[in-house]
Motif scaffolding. Structure first.
Motif, PDB file in Angstrom:
ATOM      1  N   LYS A   1       1.154   4.327  -7.378  1.00 44.78           N
ATOM      2  CA  LYS A   1       1.397   3.313  -6.719  1.00 44.78           C
ATOM      3  C   LYS A   1       2.244   2.204  -7.657  1.00 44.78           C
ATOM      4  CE  LYS A   1      -1.071  -1.055  -5.054  1.00 44.78           C
ATOM      5  NZ  LYS A   1      -2.201  -1.754  -4.724  1.00 44.78           N
TER       6      LYS A   1
ATOM      7  N   HIS B   1       0.908  -1.268   0.010  1.00 49.30           N
ATOM      8  CA  HIS B   1       0.132   0.223   0.019  1.00 49.30           C
ATOM      9  C   HIS B   1       0.858   1.206  -0.066  1.00 49.30           C
ATOM     10  CE1 HIS B   1      -3.290   2.801   0.742  1.00 49.30           C
ATOM     11  NE2 HIS B   1      -4.211   1.666   0.565  1.00 49.30           N
TER      12      HIS B   1
ATOM     13  N   GLU C   1      -6.297   8.153  -0.791  1.00 47.51           N
ATOM     14  CA  GLU C   1      -7.104   8.104  -1.703  1.00 47.51           C
ATOM     15  C   GLU C   1      -7.759   9.019  -2.413  1.00 47.51           C
ATOM     16  OE1 GLU C   1      -6.229   4.425   0.133  1.00 47.51           O
ATOM     17  OE2 GLU C   1      -6.475   6.454   1.240  1.00 47.51           O
TER      18      GLU C   1
END
Length: 318
Positions: A227, A147, A198
């Motif tokens: 990411k 993550h 996010e």
């Protein structure tokens, strides 16, 4: 919610501060490197609600770059589809993530001057979302399972100022993007809280020159989002706390590659002649920065809950 921090000078002293509306709460840390500030925040060594500290109006301080040297500056090229096109690349054939580096000697404040070296004529702007790493990466990350919020500590506005007549004809990306003042950073270091990662895709990037909007895009338009990019970087780069990644610029730069017919025509000439024609054509574009030009850049969400401040830069001749 993400918190705003600034590095500033007040009465000949440099400090870090927590931004509260139009005021700054001094942290009384002194001129710490960015990496040390992030570590202190992670370990909760810094208190933000101390009533014993006097607030300072933002208008009374000189804002400095919230990114400090030494640090590794990694950049992504042609990471927005439309910018790929205006750079003369074919998005269908550019299936790779283009990385390069920039010298940290180019770091400068977000409110101040950009100096155009005397030998540079094609000076360009590139607003970019900057990422600050808050955790070392010394092993390959699995893009499916890791993550990125574990490794991204903060965000900031970057302007990847570029001397196109050095970068392209000389194939000198590092030199053409690394002259002093070619990396305005800040003014805000936006330190992320849980859940903030996010919302990165909702950030809106806007850059104006002399009041005219030149670049405008959302961060969700990146070809290779953070990411994927961080996972790929981990395959060949050691990342340390305080290192930064500039995630590419949207369309709207002064640079515009010649059309296909002109490129075919130029291919019949020797290499040096081809680049002479390129520079001659680029000089006809009025979008390149000139001494006296004013650059304004912002990155924020539409609701203002994530706001990286505003860069205000004036171009001056070296």
């Amino acid at each position: 919610m993400a918190k705003q921090f600034v590095r500033f000078q007040y009465k000949n002293k440099i400090d870090w501060g927590f931004v509260t509306e139009e005021n700054i709460l001094p942290l009384q840390t002194g001129d710490k490197p960015t990496k040390d500030l992030l570590v202190d925040l992670q370990k909760k060594r810094i208190k933000l609600n101390s009533k014993s500290k006097k607030l300072i109006p933002r208008k009374d301080v000189t804002l400095l770059s919230p990114i400090t040297a030494p640090c590794q500056v990694i950049c992504q090229g042609a990471n927005y589809h439309k910018h790929t096109l205006e750079s003369g690349l074919d998005p269908k054939s550019k299936t790779y993530n283009l990385f390069f580096t920039k010298s940290d000697v180019s770091l400068t404040a977000a409110i101040g001057d950009v100096i155009r070296p005397n030998h540079v004529e094609l000076l360009d702007y590139e607003i970019e979302l900057g990422i600050v790493f808050g955790k070392d990466i010394d092993f390959p990350l699995d893009v499916q399972s890791y993550h990125p919020s574990e490794y991204i500590a903060a965000l900031f506005i970057a302007n990847d100022i570029s001397a196109r007549d050095i970068q392209l004809p000389q194939l000198q990306w590092y030199k053409g993007k690394s002259y002093r003042t070619f990396f305005p950073a800040g003014p805000i270091l936006l330190v992320l809280e849980p859940g903030d990662y996010e919302r990165i895709h909702s950030l809106e990037l806007n850059l104006k020159v002399n009041g005219q909007l030149r670049q405008s895009a959302k961060a969700n338009q990146m070809v290779f989002p953070p990411k994927e990019s961080i996972a790929e970087l981990s395959l060949f780069t050691q990342i340390r706390v305080g290192d930064v990644l500039l995630t590419g610029t949207p369309a709207g730069c002064a640079l515009k590659a010649p059309g296909k017919l002109k490129q075919i025509f130029a291919s019949f000439f020797p290499e040096h002649k081809k680049w002479e024609l390129f520079i001659k054509g680029q000089k006809q574009r009025t979008e390149y920065l000139q001494p006296g030009d004013l650059i304004q850049a912002t990155i924020r969400t539409a609701d203002g809950k994530m706001d990286l401040g505003e860069q205000v830069l004036q171009v001056k001749q070296g």
